[in-house]
Design an enzyme around this catalytic site. Structure first.
Site: not given
Length: 372
Positions: A118, A214
């Site tokens: 990410c 997430c």
């Protein structure tokens, strides 16, 4: 025009004269990024917040960052601070840059680190590009890390708060991007950050830290992997001689060094030491076989022009570093530890340090054992 000390400049002596330098701050609605926004504003920057929307369905909004609740928290903080707030739809990028690799790595019997990907592709790749396109001078985040000037180049260093230091996850930042990134929390501890939030009466001052992935909104990553089409076939758990000791529920559910959840009766503790995807088997052994003398790493990202021959290596977040010797092999490296390290896990990262400076890092491809 005002003069402020650039973050970290108290260490370098650099004073930055800015005419409302513009900063786009990645704000998740948590205490760290919110306080980062406050500190930047107090330092005289023209700040705007941006939240990445990762496409979680509202009825499944169990995500701890980048979901609907997080976006609303971020928007609320920006309103209190009087700064603009943007929301960028990064759901397609998350899918192609992070989730696809996450699933692919598990299929290969490796244990990926999606937080690193990410940072590599979304935050310090696409989001940094967006910041520059939108006319901002810098991208800032609430990470605990430090960027400083060293002679003629910018370097990445550990944060003041070594417990919260996040440089393990930040090694993939392109070296050319360092001069365009700010880490306002570089010289703050977590306790100090929470106290700043309380003093500023920010409503997120006591908000707990996010813990889960997430993008996993199910109760466990196992459900997520199955939804993503990972093959889940029971198979044998064997020792190094091939003797069957039990049955596993699918190779994707196991990782190197795992001890619990094996369902095996044994007079001594057994650990996962290898995953054979082709043979659909999980290999276990005693603690001594969990240790490795070194590793092979690829996908290297170097933050220093020199290729070090010796360094301190970290193979997991918060694991202490160990001295090592580095041998280049084309675009890969071999790392030989001064002390054997446990649970060297393919798919995870090895990050190399010289004191507090991050030299670079890469993805572990193979653990090296004395028998190799």
């Amino acid at each position: 025009m005002i003069s402020v000390m650039a973050p970290g400049s108290e260490k370098t002596g650099k004073v930055e004269t800015i005419l409302k330098k513009r900063v786009l701050l990645a704000i998740s609605g948590g205490v760290d990024s919110s306080v980062a926004a406050l500190l930047l504003k107090e330092e005289g920057y023209e700040v705007a917040g941006v939240t990445m929307c990762l496409g979680v369905r509202e009825e499944e909004n169990k995500v701890r960052c980048c979901g609907r609740e997080a976006i609303e928290d971020a928007r609320g903080v920006c309103e209190i601070l009087g700064i603009p707030h943007y929301v960028l739809d990064y759901a397609p990028l998350l899918e192609t840059c992070v989730i696809d690799k996450f699933v692919r790595e598990y299929r290969l019997g490796r244990t990926p680190n999606p937080c690193i990907d990410c940072n590599r592709y979304l935050k310090f790749g696409h989001l940094l590009d967006s910041a520059r396109t939108m006319g901002f001078d810098y991208l800032a985040t609430g990470h605990y890390a430090k960027i400083e000037r060293k002679e003629s180049r910018w370097i990445l260093k550990k944060a003041k708060d070594l417990v919260k230091d996040q440089t393990y996850f930040l090694y993939p930042i392109p070296v050319a991007a360092l001069e365009h990134i700010l880490f306002p929390l570089a010289d703050r501890t977590k306790d100090e950050v929470r106290e700043i939030a309380r003093q500023a009466l920010l409503p997120i001052a006591e908000k707990p830290e996010s813990q889960d992935l997430c993008f996993v909104t199910q109760d466990s990553y196992r459900d997520f992997l199955q939804e993503q089409g990972c093959p889940v076939h029971p198979g044998p758990i064997v020792d190094r001689s091939g003797r069957v000791l039990g049955e596993h529920s699918g190779t994707v559910f196991y990782t190197i060094g795992q001890r619990h959840g094996l369902g095996i009766s044994s007079p001594f503790p057994l650990y996962v030491v290898a995953i054979d995807v082709a043979g659909n088997s999980v290999i276990v052994s005693g603690k001594e076989d969990v240790y490795a003398q070194g590793l092979v790493a690829g996908e290297m990202n170097w933050l220093t022009p020199e290729r070090p021959q010796e360094a301190e290596a970290r193979i997991r977040h918060r694991k202490r570093t160990c001295s090592c010797r580095i041998v280049p092999e084309g675009d890969r490296i071999r790392v030989y530890f001064a002390e054997d390290q446990d649970a060297v896990t393919p798919g995870q990262a090895v990050v190399l340090y010289q004191e507090d400076e991050v030299l670079g890092g890469g993805v572990i491809e193979e653990a090296l054992h004395y028998a190799n």
